[in-house]
Write a protein that holds these residues in place. Structure first.
Motif, PDB file in Angstrom:
ATOM      1  N   MET A   1       0.843  -1.287  -0.026  1.00 47.67           N
ATOM      2  CA  MET A   1      -0.062  -0.112   0.075  1.00 47.67           C
ATOM      3  C   MET A   1       0.779   1.268  -0.258  1.00 47.67           C
ATOM      4  O   MET A   1       0.344   2.366   0.005  1.00 47.67           O
ATOM      5  N   GLN A   2       2.244   1.083   0.265  1.00 46.92           N
ATOM      6  CA  GLN A   2       3.099   2.154   0.293  1.00 46.92           C
ATOM      7  C   GLN A   2       3.332   2.678  -1.238  1.00 46.92           C
ATOM      8  O   GLN A   2       3.297   1.706  -2.191  1.00 46.92           O
ATOM      9  N   ASN A   7       2.504   6.166   7.208  1.00 47.72           N
ATOM     10  CA  ASN A   7       2.927   4.979   8.185  1.00 47.72           C
ATOM     11  C   ASN A   7       1.876   4.665   9.099  1.00 47.72           C
ATOM     12  O   ASN A   7       1.568   3.457   9.740  1.00 47.72           O
ATOM     13  N   ASN A   8       1.344   5.730   9.710  1.00 47.32           N
ATOM     14  CA  ASN A   8       0.307   5.687  10.929  1.00 47.32           C
ATOM     15  C   ASN A   8      -1.282   5.528  10.383  1.00 47.32           C
ATOM     16  O   ASN A   8      -2.093   5.546  11.518  1.00 47.32           O
ATOM     17  N   SER A   9      -1.372   4.841   9.195  1.00 48.37           N
ATOM     18  CA  SER A   9      -2.575   4.834   8.665  1.00 48.37           C
ATOM     19  C   SER A   9      -3.513   3.640   9.392  1.00 48.37           C
ATOM     20  O   SER A   9      -2.579   2.700   9.798  1.00 48.37           O
ATOM     21  N   GLU A  10      -4.656   3.856   9.598  1.00 51.00           N
ATOM     22  CA  GLU A  10      -5.503   2.278  10.067  1.00 51.00           C
ATOM     23  C   GLU A  10      -5.992   1.770   8.755  1.00 51.00           C
ATOM     24  O   GLU A  10      -6.593   2.215   7.778  1.00 51.00           O
ATOM     25  N   VAL A  11      -5.828   0.397   8.729  1.00 51.01           N
ATOM     26  CA  VAL A  11      -6.194  -0.357   7.289  1.00 51.01           C
ATOM     27  C   VAL A  11      -7.154  -1.222   7.972  1.00 51.01           C
ATOM     28  O   VAL A  11      -6.565  -2.174   8.487  1.00 51.01           O
ATOM     29  N   LYS A  29      -1.983  -8.603   6.470  1.00 49.44           N
ATOM     30  CA  LYS A  29      -1.139  -7.903   7.473  1.00 49.44           C
ATOM     31  C   LYS A  29       0.373  -7.554   6.790  1.00 49.44           C
ATOM     32  O   LYS A  29       0.927  -6.348   7.170  1.00 49.44           O
ATOM     33  N   SER A  30       0.883  -8.234   5.724  1.00 47.23           N
ATOM     34  CA  SER A  30       2.001  -7.841   5.340  1.00 47.23           C
ATOM     35  C   SER A  30       1.824  -6.731   4.235  1.00 47.23           C
ATOM     36  O   SER A  30       2.630  -5.964   3.915  1.00 47.23           O
ATOM     37  N   LEU A  31       0.391  -6.754   3.707  1.00 52.07           N
ATOM     38  CA  LEU A  31       0.228  -5.497   2.797  1.00 52.07           C
ATOM     39  C   LEU A  31      -0.262  -4.108   3.744  1.00 52.07           C
ATOM     40  O   LEU A  31      -0.470  -2.949   3.183  1.00 52.07           O
ATOM     41  N   GLY A  32      -0.304  -4.319   5.223  1.00 48.08           N
ATOM     42  CA  GLY A  32      -0.391  -3.051   5.855  1.00 48.08           C
ATOM     43  C   GLY A  32      -1.730  -3.056   6.724  1.00 48.08           C
ATOM     44  O   GLY A  32      -2.148  -2.210   7.652  1.00 48.08           O
ATOM     45  N   ASN A  34      -4.155  -3.488   9.778  1.00 44.01           N
ATOM     46  CA  ASN A  34      -3.789  -3.437  11.052  1.00 44.01           C
ATOM     47  C   ASN A  34      -5.081  -3.440  11.802  1.00 44.01           C
ATOM     48  O   ASN A  34      -4.974  -3.316  13.239  1.00 44.01           O
TER      49      ASN A  34
END
Length: 279
Positions: A1-2, A7-11, A29-32, A34
């Motif tokens: 997703m980068q 970095n502090n986004s809620e996904v 989770k590896s894609l972001g 959380n």
């Protein structure tokens, strides 16, 4: 997703208890990802059958084992109430089981019945009489969850140390972009809707074909009022034009003023408060 999100986004993702696999969750989770919202809805099989869910209660514990193994940081659990099976005894057991799960957020939604639907034709029964001492089942749920450390920050949402950023964004009326079939966006007070049919959505590459709704000043005022009063967001006093009505609500202690904002003392009254202040 980068690099498209900070970095502090809620996904967030949503899932049903019977649809989880460890590999799938680890990949997400590896894609972001959380945060996960799990559609438990009930811990009783008869109630799950009534709600036409495709999982059974035995799937729930297994789902949480997988979630813990995947080490998802924030987990929310969804419950539904307002069915013929929602006795005080059953709700107490459900809330007790839910609060003991490894979660930091819980959503409790009242079953909404549309006239003419299958549920409506089944003649849904209300059980408010069993909850003496509480104005409604919702108030009973709020009281019980608070005793377990979950505090209401929106009419249907309860937090234990973590409030969902995704939800707060909507209630604060911040802009949002929806991507995919059936997605909704709202930018500069223009709400747009994509095609619901996924095949049609893929074929129509020109997104100018989205249907659009320009929100009027009245629409914006009403949304600001009811979204603010149904949550911890509150409403800026300067945005309330009916000052005489506001004075009445303050005197009756239906709302309270903190700083430059007005907050509902009972989120369950949000719709009534908003309509009263828009008259």
């Amino acid at each position: 997703m980068q690099p498209y999100i900070s970095n502090n986004s809620e996904v967030n993702i949503e899932a049903n208890p019977n649809s989880l696999t460890l590999q799938w969750l680890k990949s997400l989770k590896s894609l972001g990802v959380n945060r996960l919202s799990l559609g438990v809805q009930s811990f009783f099989d008869k109630k799950l059958q009534f709600l036409e869910r495709i999982h059974q209660k035995d799937c729930i514990a297994k789902a949480f084992e997988i979630i813990q193994q995947a080490r998802i940081e924030n987990v929310s659990l969804d419950l539904i109430y307002g069915t013929p099976f929602c006795t005080k005894e059953i709700l107490e057991l459900e809330l007790a089981q839910a609060s003991q799960m490894p979660i930091n957020h819980l959503s409790a939604y009242q079953l909404s019945i549309d006239e003419g639907s299958k549920f409506f034709l089944q003649n849904k029964q209300e059980r408010e009489g069993e909850f003496e001492g509480f104005p409604s089942i919702g108030h009973f749920i709020k009281s019980y969850l608070q005793s377990c450390g979950f505090y209401q920050y929106e009419v249907s949402n309860y937090a234990r140390d973590y409030r969902c950023k995704h939800n707060l964004n909507y209630w604060e009326r911040k802009p949002y972009l929806g991507v995919g079939a059936g997605a909704v966006s709202c930018i500069n007070d223009i709400r747009s809707y994509t095609q619901k049919d996924i095949k049609t959505y893929i074929q129509e590459k020109n997104q100018d074909k989205e249907s659009k709704e320009v929100l009027s000043p009245q629409d914006i005022e009403l949304e600001t009022l009811f979204l603010g009063f149904r949550s911890c967001v509150g409403v800026a006093e300067k945005k309330i034009t009916q000052t005489k009505h506001l004075k009445i609500l303050l005197e009756e202690k239906k709302v309270e003023k903190r700083g430059d904002k007005i907050y509902a003392k009972d989120y369950f009254l949000s719709d009534s408060l908003a309509l009263f202040l828009q008259d």
